[in-house]
Design a protein around this motif. Sequence first.
Motif, PDB file in Angstrom:
ATOM      1  N   UNK A 214       0.848  -1.192   0.000  1.00  0.00           N
ATOM      2  CA  UNK A 214       0.000   0.000   0.000  1.00  0.00           C
ATOM      3  C   UNK A 214       0.880   1.236   0.000  1.00  0.00           C
ATOM      4  N   UNK A 215       0.298   2.339  -0.471  1.00  0.00           N
ATOM      5  CA  UNK A 215       1.062   3.575  -0.622  1.00  0.00           C
ATOM      6  C   UNK A 215       1.597   4.086   0.716  1.00  0.00           C
ATOM      7  N   UNK A 216       0.777   4.064   1.763  1.00  0.00           N
ATOM      8  CA  UNK A 216       1.165   4.645   3.032  1.00  0.00           C
ATOM      9  C   UNK A 216       2.405   3.988   3.624  1.00  0.00           C
ATOM     10  N   UNK A 217       2.562   2.686   3.383  1.00  0.00           N
ATOM     11  CA  UNK A 217       3.757   1.993   3.895  1.00  0.00           C
ATOM     12  C   UNK A 217       5.010   2.525   3.242  1.00  0.00           C
ATOM     13  N   UNK A 219       5.203   5.540   1.717  1.00  0.00           N
ATOM     14  CA  UNK A 219       5.314   6.965   2.037  1.00  0.00           C
ATOM     15  C   UNK A 219       5.949   7.178   3.401  1.00  0.00           C
ATOM     16  N   UNK A 220       5.661   6.286   4.344  1.00  0.00           N
ATOM     17  CA  UNK A 220       6.211   6.430   5.703  1.00  0.00           C
ATOM     18  C   UNK A 220       7.727   6.289   5.719  1.00  0.00           C
TER      19      UNK A 220
END
Length: 224
Positions: A214-217, A219-220
Motif C-alpha cells: 500500500x502507498x502509506x507503507x 510513504x512512511x
Amino acid sequence: DSESKYIRRSTLQFIGDEVIPLEWLEKFLKVADIGIDSMSLERGAVDNDANPRLRLLVETPSRPKVTRILTKHRFYNRDSKEFEYSIFDLESQESKGTNRLLDIGARLYPILKNGGVLLVDEIDTSLHYNLTRIIIQLFQTPETNPNNAQLIFTTHDVNHLNKQSFRRDEIWFTEKDDSNSTRLFSLADFRVRKDASFDLEYLRGRYGAVPSVDFNSFASLIIK
C-alpha cells in the motif's frame, strides 16, 4: 550477465548459420517502426568464454562466426536537404528494446515456421504493448502459425489479462505462500462471470497473486 551474453551469442549463431535469414530479420525490425533501414554483419573469431554453454558457440575453421550486427539509420540533413546514413553497433548503440526485439525475432521465425515451443520471460520488457501484442497474435493466428507452435510467456502487464486475447485456461498466476514457496494456478480454477473483466477483477484481488502493498507503507519511509 552470462544469460544475456548467451542469448545474444546464440542469436548471432542463428543468423550466421542461416537458421533465420538476415533479410527476414531486417524486415521484422523495419515493420516494427524503430527507425532501422537495413542491417549488416561482421564475422571473425569469437572469444572462448568460461561459461560452458558459450564454449559451444565458438567458430569453426571453415566459417568464421558472426561477431557483430551493424544497423543503418537514415536521417535528413537539413544543410544539403538530402538523406544521409549513420551506422550503429547494435549491441552497444541501439536501445535495449531494439536488442530485445531482435533476440525475440531470431527465435520467432524458426518456431513459427517449424513448430515447437518458445519460452519468453517478461515478454514485454523494454517493448511497447502494441509490439508485444502483435508477437502474441502471430502465435494465435493459424495463417502465421501453421504448425501449431506454442508461446509460453510471463508478464506483469495486466493489459494482456483479457478474455478477448486468452481463454481462462491459458492464463496462469503465481503466488508465494507463507512458507515462501510459489504456487501456480489457473484462472480456470475460478468461477468467473461472463461479463467479468479479467484485469479489473485481478487488480481487485479476486484471483489472488497480488502483492500485499500500500502507498502509506512506502510513504512512511520518506515522510518523517
